[in-house]
Write a protein that holds these residues in place. Structure first.
Motif, PDB file in Angstrom:
ATOM      1  N   GLU A  73       0.824  -1.215   0.000  1.00 16.49           N
ATOM      2  CA  GLU A  73       0.000   0.000   0.000  1.00 16.49           C
ATOM      3  C   GLU A  73       0.860   1.267   0.000  1.00 16.49           C
ATOM      4  N   LEU A  74       1.988   1.209   0.694  1.00 14.72           N
ATOM      5  CA  LEU A  74       2.858   2.382   0.798  1.00 14.72           C
ATOM      6  C   LEU A  74       3.974   2.389  -0.243  1.00 14.72           C
ATOM      7  N   SER A  75       4.040   1.353  -1.069  1.00 12.08           N
ATOM      8  CA  SER A  75       5.089   1.218  -2.083  1.00 12.08           C
ATOM      9  C   SER A  75       6.476   1.351  -1.459  1.00 12.08           C
ATOM     10  N   LEU A  76       6.725   0.576  -0.406  1.00 16.31           N
ATOM     11  CA  LEU A  76       8.002   0.647   0.295  1.00 16.31           C
ATOM     12  C   LEU A  76       9.118   0.023  -0.540  1.00 16.31           C
ATOM     13  N   THR A  77      10.310   0.604  -0.419  1.00 13.33           N
ATOM     14  CA  THR A  77      11.482   0.022  -1.058  1.00 13.33           C
ATOM     15  C   THR A  77      11.991  -1.116  -0.175  1.00 13.33           C
ATOM     16  N   ASP A  78      12.895  -1.921  -0.729  1.00 12.86           N
ATOM     17  CA  ASP A  78      13.484  -3.012   0.053  1.00 12.86           C
ATOM     18  C   ASP A  78      14.242  -2.462   1.261  1.00 12.86           C
ATOM     19  N   GLU A  79      14.895  -1.326   1.076  1.00 17.06           N
ATOM     20  CA  GLU A  79      15.629  -0.706   2.183  1.00 17.06           C
ATOM     21  C   GLU A  79      14.670  -0.283   3.294  1.00 17.06           C
ATOM     22  N   GLN A  80      13.549   0.309   2.931  1.00 18.09           N
ATOM     23  CA  GLN A  80      12.553   0.716   3.923  1.00 18.09           C
ATOM     24  C   GLN A  80      11.989  -0.497   4.652  1.00 18.09           C
ATOM     25  N   LYS A  81      11.726  -1.565   3.907  1.00 20.44           N
ATOM     26  CA  LYS A  81      11.205  -2.781   4.531  1.00 20.44           C
ATOM     27  C   LYS A  81      12.202  -3.318   5.558  1.00 20.44           C
ATOM     28  N   ALA A  82      13.474  -3.320   5.208  1.00 21.98           N
ATOM     29  CA  ALA A  82      14.500  -3.812   6.120  1.00 21.98           C
ATOM     30  C   ALA A  82      14.581  -2.939   7.370  1.00 21.98           C
ATOM     31  N   GLN A  83      14.524  -1.632   7.177  1.00 25.48           N
ATOM     32  CA  GLN A  83      14.581  -0.718   8.316  1.00 25.48           C
ATOM     33  C   GLN A  83      13.385  -0.915   9.238  1.00 25.48           C
ATOM     34  N   LEU A  84      12.205  -1.056   8.646  1.00 24.51           N
ATOM     35  CA  LEU A  84      11.001  -1.232   9.455  1.00 24.51           C
ATOM     36  C   LEU A  84      11.009  -2.571  10.178  1.00 24.51           C
ATOM     37  N   SER A  85      11.521  -3.593   9.550  1.00 26.00           N
ATOM     38  CA  SER A  85      11.623  -4.893  10.208  1.00 26.00           C
ATOM     39  C   SER A  85      12.570  -4.820  11.399  1.00 26.00           C
ATOM     40  N   GLN A  86      13.655  -4.072  11.241  1.00 29.04           N
ATOM     41  CA  GLN A  86      14.598  -3.905  12.340  1.00 29.04           C
ATOM     42  C   GLN A  86      13.947  -3.147  13.492  1.00 29.04           C
ATOM     43  N   ILE A  87      13.218  -2.090  13.184  1.00 24.66           N
ATOM     44  CA  ILE A  87      12.506  -1.326  14.213  1.00 24.66           C
ATOM     45  C   ILE A  87      11.527  -2.230  14.935  1.00 24.66           C
ATOM     46  N   ARG A  88      10.799  -3.036  14.192  1.00 26.40           N
ATOM     47  CA  ARG A  88       9.810  -3.943  14.775  1.00 26.40           C
ATOM     48  C   ARG A  88      10.466  -4.926  15.740  1.00 26.40           C
ATOM     49  N   ALA A  89      11.611  -5.461  15.352  1.00 23.86           N
ATOM     50  CA  ALA A  89      12.322  -6.410  16.212  1.00 23.86           C
ATOM     51  C   ALA A  89      12.787  -5.725  17.500  1.00 23.86           C
ATOM     52  N   GLN A  90      13.284  -4.511  17.379  1.00 21.99           N
ATOM     53  CA  GLN A  90      13.724  -3.767  18.557  1.00 21.99           C
ATOM     54  C   GLN A  90      12.551  -3.475  19.484  1.00 21.99           C
ATOM     55  N   GLU A  91      11.428  -3.086  18.922  1.00 23.80           N
ATOM     56  CA  GLU A  91      10.246  -2.790  19.728  1.00 23.80           C
ATOM     57  C   GLU A  91       9.728  -4.042  20.428  1.00 23.80           C
ATOM     58  N   ARG A  92       9.777  -5.170  19.751  1.00 23.75           N
ATOM     59  CA  ARG A  92       9.337  -6.424  20.355  1.00 23.75           C
ATOM     60  C   ARG A  92      10.186  -6.730  21.592  1.00 23.75           C
ATOM     61  N   GLU A  93      11.506  -6.537  21.473  1.00 28.39           N
ATOM     62  CA  GLU A  93      12.386  -6.764  22.613  1.00 28.39           C
ATOM     63  C   GLU A  93      12.044  -5.836  23.773  1.00 28.39           C
ATOM     64  N   LYS A  94      11.776  -4.574  23.469  1.00 26.56           N
ATOM     65  CA  LYS A  94      11.426  -3.607  24.517  1.00 26.56           C
ATOM     66  C   LYS A  94      10.132  -4.022  25.217  1.00 26.56           C
ATOM     67  N   PHE A  95       9.140  -4.434  24.453  1.00 21.11           N
ATOM     68  CA  PHE A  95       7.865  -4.846  25.038  1.00 21.11           C
ATOM     69  C   PHE A  95       8.037  -6.082  25.915  1.00 21.11           C
ATOM     70  N   GLN A  96       8.847  -7.035  25.471  1.00 19.71           N
ATOM     71  CA  GLN A  96       9.068  -8.243  26.264  1.00 19.71           C
ATOM     72  C   GLN A  96       9.771  -7.905  27.577  1.00 19.71           C
ATOM     73  N   THR A  97      10.739  -7.013  27.509  1.00 19.05           N
ATOM     74  CA  THR A  97      11.437  -6.580  28.727  1.00 19.05           C
ATOM     75  C   THR A  97      10.479  -5.874  29.668  1.00 19.05           C
ATOM     76  N   LEU A  98       9.691  -4.962  29.128  1.00 17.76           N
ATOM     77  CA  LEU A  98       8.725  -4.225  29.944  1.00 17.76           C
ATOM     78  C   LEU A  98       7.726  -5.177  30.589  1.00 17.76           C
ATOM     79  N   ARG A  99       7.255  -6.143  29.840  1.00 18.50           N
ATOM     80  CA  ARG A  99       6.294  -7.097  30.385  1.00 18.50           C
ATOM     81  C   ARG A  99       6.904  -7.907  31.520  1.00 18.50           C
ATOM     82  N   ALA A 100       8.136  -8.358  31.338  1.00 18.17           N
ATOM     83  CA  ALA A 100       8.803  -9.138  32.384  1.00 18.17           C
ATOM     84  C   ALA A 100       9.012  -8.292  33.640  1.00 18.17           C
TER      85      ALA A 100
END
Length: 121
Positions: A49-76
């Motif tokens: 929908e946003l016509s993301l480039t491969d670079e943008q997809k990689a950056q967003l995936s990295q952000i998502r992984a970092q956020e997941r780690e933060k949420f897991q830490t916060l939950r624990a």
């Protein structure tokens, strides 16, 4: 454009994280889709929908992984703080209630129709 992309990314990240954190597992930690398909379908749809480039997809995936780690830490940390307030008996009872809830949810998962079949509700 960048603000819209950032807002869409944050919205997607937050909604997917909340869904993953709410899913129970046997060890009490948030579950992740076994094959990542739920997250991947949503991400692919957004990327298209946003016509993301491969670079943008990689950056967003990295952000998502970092956020997941933060949420897991916060939950624990939150769980530890919560349990520190309870007595030993209350913690034991809470674990029993969690186990009952996991069993109930597992029964529901076991008894639901396979994907693609209509639900008789």
């Amino acid at each position: 454009m960048k603000k819209t992309l950032l807002a869409a990314t944050l919205l997607l990240t937050t909604s997917l994280s909340a869904g993953l954190m709410a899913a129970p597992t046997t060890d009490g930690m948030p579950a992740q889709p076994r094959d990542g398909s739920m997250y991947q379908r949503g991400f692919d749809r957004m990327a298209e929908e946003l016509s993301l480039t491969d670079e943008q997809k990689a950056q967003l995936s990295q952000i998502r992984a970092q956020e997941r780690e933060k949420f897991q830490t916060l939950r624990a940390e939150s769980k530890a703080r919560f349990e520190a307030v309870l007595t030993a008996e209350q913690r034991q009872r809470m674990e029993e209630l969690r186990a009952q809830r996991r069993e109930f949810m597992q029964e529901r998962r076991d008894n639901r129709p396979p994907r693609g079949e209509p639900c008789n509700r």
